[in-house]
Design an enzyme around this catalytic site. Structure first.
Site, PDB file in Angstrom:
ATOM      1  N   LYS A 107       0.877  -1.174   0.000  1.00 36.41           N
ATOM      2  CA  LYS A 107       0.000   0.000   0.000  1.00 36.41           C
ATOM      3  C   LYS A 107       0.905   1.211   0.000  1.00 36.41           C
ATOM      4  O   LYS A 107       2.052   1.150   0.443  1.00 36.41           O
ATOM      5  CB  LYS A 107      -0.889   0.016   1.247  1.00 36.41           C
TER       6      LYS A 107
HETATM    7  N1  GLU Z   1      -7.032  -0.317  -3.114  1.00 37.41           N
HETATM    8  C1  GLU Z   1      -7.765  -1.500  -3.398  1.00 37.41           C
HETATM    9  C2  GLU Z   1      -7.790  -2.424  -2.199  1.00 37.41           C
HETATM   10  O1  GLU Z   1      -7.653  -1.985  -1.095  1.00 37.41           O
HETATM   11  C3  GLU Z   1      -7.332  -2.172  -4.684  1.00 37.41           C
HETATM   12  C4  GLU Z   1      -5.913  -2.615  -4.744  1.00 37.41           C
HETATM   13  C5  GLU Z   1      -5.510  -3.106  -6.131  1.00 37.41           C
HETATM   14  O2  GLU Z   1      -6.340  -3.148  -7.023  1.00 37.41           O
HETATM   15  O3  GLU Z   1      -4.336  -3.455  -6.270  1.00 37.41           O
HETATM   16  O4  GLU Z   1      -8.028  -3.602  -2.298  1.00 37.41           O
END
Ligand code: GLU
Length: 418
Positions: A107
């Site tokens: 993240k």
């Molecule tokens: N931000 C989204 C999540 O928390 C998507 C992450 C992604 O598609 O890599 O799952």
């Protein structure tokens, strides 16, 4: 104490310790599974429109590299810190493993209120953030995506910045891009559609027809708004919605298409109606069949968990329910919890499809994307239901145990280098 210490990482750690106890993981294996492999902090200076230079702090945390590249979204939010980013990266790992994706979790983000930036400033910050991250990311190292406060346009800027640096177009460096530049059909709606697919499966198991039930949705960003729309399409009455600017409630059902049009035109829900305005503090505890927290983490604590009046708690947000609340919910079997790492997995599943299509330069139609999405969700849903029934544990325990066990098994088989 670690650099991650804080309320959000502490929550991820408490959840992990409970799962590690459940799986009988020896004490000396736990830190290797929990603590992130890498955490990067960068300074992102940009020119503001008034001529000043301002520096924003950016982060990226890569949790583990055991199963493939790391994968996860990019959050632009004012109070972001490294602990929150790390917790979100850890949750991405369990989510990807549960869905069977060949990824570890990651993240990232910037501590900024994106609404306080002009479009030009947002582009400058997005490009500078990606520029600073170039040494640490790659299509086979770490693949970014959208999260709160970012969108397809930001992903297009990320992809363009990385591609200009490499000297050729590298679509597979980020997912959640516009379809016009290497994105996949169905990604924008994937998280919300996945949430509603799983709500429908939960209702089937409860023996309650979905049409005619009521829902409350907290959060009206990409996930909340698509969820509300998809629920409405299935005949569900959406009786409450909120975002950071407003909260509306109508027992007879809100006009979801009008709310969507308003949010699209004005950027938020504020100003939609004065008669329907409600108290956001009590929105989640109103009686309803389906409760969908689709905004921030830690919105349902122990006290609120005791007051919930829903049949299904569909965790579209990451980490909306605290470990204290979990203990309360374990005593309330009448509430069917769809845990976050299952409930919102549709987003990263279709991100995986986007990455695969970009690597192959061979694109699928929307039906293929959605059929494959439902198949992956169905497999994960069944696995969680089976494990919860066999071990007599909560859905979250079952879901996390499957994810943690997969990562642990891969680490054990690969061994410890050198
Ligand atoms: N931000 C989204 C999540 O928390 C998507 C992450 C992604 O598609 O890599 O799952």
């Amino acid at each position: 104490m670690t650099i991650y210490t804080g309320p959000v990482f502490d929550m991820a750690r408490t959840q992990f310790q409970r799962i590690a106890d459940h799986l009988d993981i020896p004490a000396d294996e736990r830190d290797r599974l929990l603590y992130p492999k890498r955490a990067v902090t960068v300074s992102c200076p940009i020119h503001r429109d008034d001529g000043r230079t301002e520096v924003f702090e950016g982060y990226r945390v890569q949790h583990h590299l055991t199963l493939g590249p790391t994968k996860g979204g990019t959050r632009f939010s004012p109070a972001l810190d490294i602990g929150e980013v790390a917790a979100l990266a850890v949750w991405m790992s369990w989510k990807c493993a549960l869905a069977g994706l060949p990824y570890g979790g990651a993240k990232g983000g910037v501590a900024v209120d994106p609404r306080a930036l002009s479009l030009r400033e947002l582009e400058a910050l997005s490009r500078r953030y990606m520029q600073e991250m170039i040494p640490f990311v790659g299509a086979h190292t770490d693949v970014m995506a959208p999260d709160m406060g970012t969108n397809e346009q930001v992903m297009a800027w990320f992809m363009d910045t990385y591609s200009m640096h490499r000297g050729h177009t590298v679509t597979e460096i980020v997912t959640g891009k516009p379809v016009a530049c290497g994105g996949t059909l169905g990604r924008r709606e994937a998280t919300g559609n996945g949430v509603v697919y799983l709500i429908a499966r939960a209702m089937e198991r409860l023996g309650v027809p979905l049409a005619g039930t009521t829902a409350i949705v907290q959060g009206f960003g990409n996930v909340g708004s698509v969820t509300a729309q998809a629920l409405m399409a299935r005949g569900v009455k959406v009786i409450g919605v909120s975002d950071h600017t407003a909260c509306y409630f109508d027992r007879h059902g809100l006009d979801v298409p009008a709310l969507l049009r308003h949010a699209e035109a004005r950027g938020a829900l504020a100003g939609f109606s004065s008669e329907l305005a409600a108290d956001p503090a009590t929105l989640l505890t109103q009686p309803c069949d389906i409760l969908v927290p689709a905004a921030l983490e830690r919105v349902i604590g122990g006290q609120m968990a005791a007051q919930l009046q829903c049949r299904v708690l569909a965790e579209a947000a990451n980490g909306p329910t605290t470990p204290d609340a979990d203990l309360v919910l374990e005593q309330r079997p009448e509430i069917f919890v769809i845990p976050d790492i299952l409930c919102n997995a549709g987003g990263v599943i279709v991100s995986y499809f986007e990455w695969v299509q970009d690597l192959q330069q061979f694109f699928w139609d929307a039906d293929e994307v959605n059929t494959k999405l439902n198949a992956v969700l169905e497999r994960a849903f069944q696995a969680v239901m089976d494990r919860a029934a066999q071990r007599r544990v909560a859905h979250r325990t079952a879901a996390m145990a499957i994810g943690v066990a997969k990562v642990r098994d891969a680490k054990a088989k690969r061994g410890l280098f050198p």
